[in-house]
Design a protein around this motif. Structure first.
Motif: not given
Length: 120
Positions: A108-109, A104-105, A98, A70, A101-102
């Motif tokens: 969020e983190y 976005h993750e 991917t 990330l 997605e990473r």
């Protein structure tokens, strides 16, 4: 992506990882910056909208708390302005889906950790 976090990360990258500093020197060369400013180094001189504390918090989150994949995507996406998106994706070793997605993750983190700090 989370719009507020996207904005904060863009400003963080500009504030702390921009290739051109306040006096036209590269921010990676601290000695050159100190020489250009006669020893007076003031962060945030480019009119950043990110509070200095928040910028420092984001730096800490990206460097210490985000998982390596990330952190790599965040650095590529926000700090590497010289590469094309396809080059950034290739450097991260994943496909486009991917990569996002990473990203976005990571948003969020970062949001979770910033919110947790503000609540404390």
């Amino acid at each position: 992506m989370i719009r507020r976090i996207d904005t904060l990360l863009k400003l963080w990258a500009e504030d702390l990882h921009s290739s051109v500093g306040a006096q036209g020197t590269t921010s990676a060369n601290m000695i050159a910056m100190l020489m250009a400013t006669k020893g007076e180094l003031i962060r945030g001189t480019r009119g950043s909208r990110v509070l200095l504390d928040e910028s420092a918090d984001i730096e800490l989150i990206v460097n210490k708390h985000l998982p390596a994949q990330l952190s790599q995507v965040v650095r590529e996406h926000y700090c590497n302005q010289d590469s094309l998106l396809s080059q950034k994706i290739t450097h991260c070793g994943c496909c486009r889906k991917t990569y996002y997605e990473r990203l976005h993750e990571a948003h969020e983190y970062v949001a979770h950790l910033l919110l947790g700090k503000q609540a404390a």
